[in-house]
Design a protein around this motif. Structure first.
Motif, short mmCIF file in Angstrom:
data_model
loop_
_atom_site.label_atom_id
_atom_site.label_comp_id
_atom_site.label_asym_id
_atom_site.label_seq_id
_atom_site.Cartn_x
_atom_site.Cartn_y
_atom_site.Cartn_z
N ASP A 176 0.88 -1.17 0.00
CA ASP A 176 0.00 0.00 0.00
C ASP A 176 0.92 1.22 0.00
O ASP A 176 1.52 1.56 1.03
N VAL A 177 1.04 1.85 -1.15
CA VAL A 177 2.07 2.86 -1.39
C VAL A 177 1.53 4.27 -1.20
O VAL A 177 0.46 4.62 -1.70
N HIS A 178 2.31 5.07 -0.48
CA HIS A 178 2.04 6.49 -0.28
C HIS A 178 3.32 7.26 -0.58
O HIS A 178 4.38 6.66 -0.77
N ALA A 179 3.26 8.55 -0.61
CA ALA A 179 4.42 9.38 -0.96
C ALA A 179 5.60 9.13 -0.01
O ALA A 179 6.75 9.06 -0.46
N GLU A 180 5.35 8.99 1.28
CA GLU A 180 6.42 8.85 2.26
C GLU A 180 6.61 7.43 2.79
O GLU A 180 7.70 7.08 3.26
N THR A 181 5.56 6.61 2.76
CA THR A 181 5.62 5.29 3.37
C THR A 181 5.01 4.22 2.46
O THR A 181 4.26 4.52 1.54
N ILE A 182 5.35 2.96 2.78
CA ILE A 182 4.76 1.80 2.11
C ILE A 182 4.40 0.79 3.19
O ILE A 182 5.27 0.35 3.95
N ALA A 183 3.12 0.42 3.27
CA ALA A 183 2.69 -0.65 4.17
C ALA A 183 2.89 -1.96 3.41
O ALA A 183 2.49 -2.08 2.25
N VAL A 184 3.51 -2.94 4.07
CA VAL A 184 3.88 -4.18 3.41
C VAL A 184 3.20 -5.36 4.09
O VAL A 184 3.18 -5.46 5.31
N ALA A 185 2.64 -6.26 3.27
CA ALA A 185 2.07 -7.51 3.77
C ALA A 185 2.52 -8.63 2.84
O ALA A 185 2.81 -8.40 1.66
N VAL A 186 2.60 -9.83 3.39
CA VAL A 186 3.02 -10.99 2.60
C VAL A 186 2.00 -12.11 2.78
O VAL A 186 1.52 -12.34 3.88
N ALA A 187 1.66 -12.75 1.66
CA ALA A 187 0.76 -13.91 1.68
C ALA A 187 1.59 -15.12 1.29
O ALA A 187 2.20 -15.15 0.23
N THR A 213 -7.61 0.74 6.36
CA THR A 213 -6.31 1.11 6.91
C THR A 213 -5.23 0.65 5.93
O THR A 213 -5.47 -0.23 5.10
N ASP A 214 -4.06 1.23 6.05
CA ASP A 214 -2.96 0.85 5.16
C ASP A 214 -2.62 -0.63 5.33
O ASP A 214 -2.39 -1.34 4.35
N ARG A 215 -2.56 -1.10 6.58
CA ARG A 215 -2.23 -2.50 6.85
C ARG A 215 -3.24 -3.44 6.21
O ARG A 215 -2.87 -4.39 5.53
N ARG A 216 -4.52 -3.15 6.39
CA ARG A 216 -5.57 -4.01 5.82
C ARG A 216 -5.55 -3.97 4.29
O ARG A 216 -5.77 -4.98 3.63
N ASP A 217 -5.29 -2.79 3.73
CA ASP A 217 -5.20 -2.68 2.27
C ASP A 217 -4.04 -3.51 1.73
O ASP A 217 -4.19 -4.19 0.70
N ALA A 218 -2.89 -3.47 2.39
CA ALA A 218 -1.73 -4.26 1.95
C ALA A 218 -2.03 -5.75 2.04
O ALA A 218 -1.70 -6.53 1.14
N GLU A 219 -2.66 -6.17 3.14
CA GLU A 219 -3.01 -7.58 3.30
C GLU A 219 -4.01 -8.03 2.23
O GLU A 219 -3.89 -9.13 1.68
N LYS A 220 -4.98 -7.17 1.93
CA LYS A 220 -5.98 -7.51 0.91
C LYS A 220 -5.32 -7.65 -0.47
O LYS A 220 -5.63 -8.57 -1.23
N LEU A 221 -4.39 -6.75 -0.78
CA LEU A 221 -3.68 -6.84 -2.05
C LEU A 221 -2.88 -8.13 -2.15
O LEU A 221 -2.89 -8.81 -3.18
N ALA A 222 -2.17 -8.49 -1.08
CA ALA A 222 -1.37 -9.72 -1.08
C ALA A 222 -2.28 -10.94 -1.26
O ALA A 222 -1.99 -11.85 -2.05
#
Length: 112
Positions: free
Chosen positions: A11-22, A96-105
């Motif tokens: 989940d990418v933003h200008a300053e940060t990236i929330a990362v999740a792995v499946a 949330t960023d965390r949930r969005d990253a998990e959903k993408l993975a």
């Protein structure tokens, strides 16, 4: 033993990236938030194992394709997903960023 493929949701933003792995075996977990800088991305990919076993994805947005080019340069297979193609459950309003990253993975693992 052959290594398993890992699916990264970013989940990418200008300053940060929330990362999740499946993982292939079904486990989806958040790896936290990293800075949106080339050295942070390189360090993350180095910790995750062989790049030929990684599949990453993130939603297209205002951040452009810089992350795609960085991951491709590192040898990681990366997909840029149109936000309108990410399935949303009815009534799922918590974002949330965390949930969005998990959903993408999770969805990226399912699509391949």
């Amino acid at each position: 033993m052959k290594e398993k493929v890992r699916f990264l949701g970013l989940d990418v933003h200008a300053e940060t990236i929330a990362v999740a792995v499946a993982e292939v075996d079904g486990e989806v977990r958040s790896l936290g938030v990293i800075a949106n800088r080339a050295d942070s991305i390189r360090k993350l990919i180095g910790k995750l194992g062989a790049v030929d076993r990684l599949r990453a994805c993130y939603e297209a947005g205002a951040t452009g394709y810089v992350l795609y080019w960085q991951l491709s340069e590192l040898g990681v297979d990366c997909a840029v997903i149109a936000p309108t193609l990410v399935p949303v459950k009815a009534g799922d309003r918590v974002k949330t960023d965390r949930r969005d990253a998990e959903k993408l993975a999770r969805n990226h693992r399912r699509a391949i």
